[in-house]
Design an enzyme around this catalytic site. Structure first.
Site, PDB file in Angstrom:
ATOM      1  N   CYS A  20      25.554  -8.990 -45.851  1.00  0.00           N
ATOM      2  CA  CYS A  20      24.493  -8.577 -46.770  1.00  0.00           C
ATOM      3  C   CYS A  20      23.256  -9.434 -46.553  1.00  0.00           C
ATOM      4  O   CYS A  20      23.345 -10.574 -46.101  1.00  0.00           O
ATOM      5  CB  CYS A  20      24.927  -8.761 -48.224  1.00  0.00           C
ATOM      6  SG  CYS A  20      26.301  -7.727 -48.730  1.00  0.00           S
ATOM      7  N   ASP A  21      22.125  -8.870 -46.922  1.00  0.00           N
ATOM      8  CA  ASP A  21      20.888  -9.639 -46.967  1.00  0.00           C
ATOM      9  C   ASP A  21      19.983  -9.016 -48.020  1.00  0.00           C
ATOM     10  O   ASP A  21      19.903  -7.789 -48.113  1.00  0.00           O
ATOM     11  CB  ASP A  21      20.175  -9.647 -45.620  1.00  0.00           C
ATOM     12  CG  ASP A  21      19.033 -10.648 -45.625  1.00  0.00           C
ATOM     13  OD1 ASP A  21      19.319 -11.853 -45.468  1.00  0.00           O
ATOM     14  OD2 ASP A  21      17.881 -10.232 -45.831  1.00  0.00           O
ATOM     15  N   SER A  22      19.353  -9.867 -48.821  1.00  0.00           N
ATOM     16  CA  SER A  22      18.492  -9.391 -49.901  1.00  0.00           C
ATOM     17  C   SER A  22      17.060  -9.856 -49.713  1.00  0.00           C
ATOM     18  O   SER A  22      16.812 -10.950 -49.208  1.00  0.00           O
ATOM     19  CB  SER A  22      18.995  -9.904 -51.258  1.00  0.00           C
ATOM     20  OG  SER A  22      20.285  -9.433 -51.539  1.00  0.00           O
TER      21      SER A  22
END
Length: 194
Positions: free
Chosen positions: A69-71
């Site tokens: 994941c990456d935000s």
């Protein structure tokens, strides 16, 4: 039971998965995030894919479920990741104060050589903390390690007036998106519970 691997060093993502009944193994990807370009959606998705693929390449378990994941926080079409330092975090909060942004999280899951990915988006309405409150919050160190320089599951929640959408996405991993992507790969999320 299948091995669940979280390709992230985020304590919030780990805690979120654990609270939802999973026991992921954490393997940090080591991907350099500094060169990511594109729209906020493209940035978070490509980084999630790079992180997931890097961890998959180093694993010897072909049937493992790997999630990356990456935000980023999108404000006025610009992607904001983690602040560079305390001064940057203060400047971000001055920019975000009283405004609305979109927290975007790219998700990538690989199982047995098959890959699925998606971006989850949640609207975040920021409050208007005073200069002293911003300084005190930044002094805790909390906003220095998270996308957008805020948390919704920690001290930063005092300064978020509300959200529209999935709150787990704002923490860093959308559990509904996680479940849907697993289903696309013929894996039932409940089969990964411990």
């Amino acid at each position: 039971m299948r091995r669940l691997v979280l390709a992230s060093q985020s304590p919030a993502r780990l805690a979120l998965l654990q609270a939802a009944g999973f026991a992921p193994e954490v393997v940090v990807s080591g991907v350099d995030e500094s060169g990511a370009t594109g729209t906020p959606t493209e940035i978070c998705l490509s980084l999630a894919q790079l992180k997931c693929r890097a961890v998959v390449a180093g694993l010897s378990a072909p049937d493992a479920v790997v999630v990356g994941c990456d935000s980023v926080l999108e404000l006025d079409g610009v992607a904001y990741g983690k602040p560079k330092d305390a001064a940057d975090a203060v400047a971000r909060w001055q920019l975000m104060s009283g405004r609305t942004g979109i927290l975007r999280t790219g998700h990538c899951i690989v199982v047995g050589g098959r890959e699925c990915s998606a971006v989850a988006s949640t609207v975040v309405r920021f409050g208007t903390p005073s200069g002293d409150e911003i300084a005190a919050y930044v002094a805790t160190g909390e906003p220095l390690f998270v996308a957008g320089a805020f948390t919704i599951d920690g001290r930063g929640s005092l300064f978020v007036d509300g959200i529209d959408g999935d709150h787990t996405n704002v923490v860093g991993l959308s559990l509904p998106t996680f479940r849907r992507l697993l289903a696309e790969l013929d894996v039932s999320a409940v089969d990964l519970w411990v």
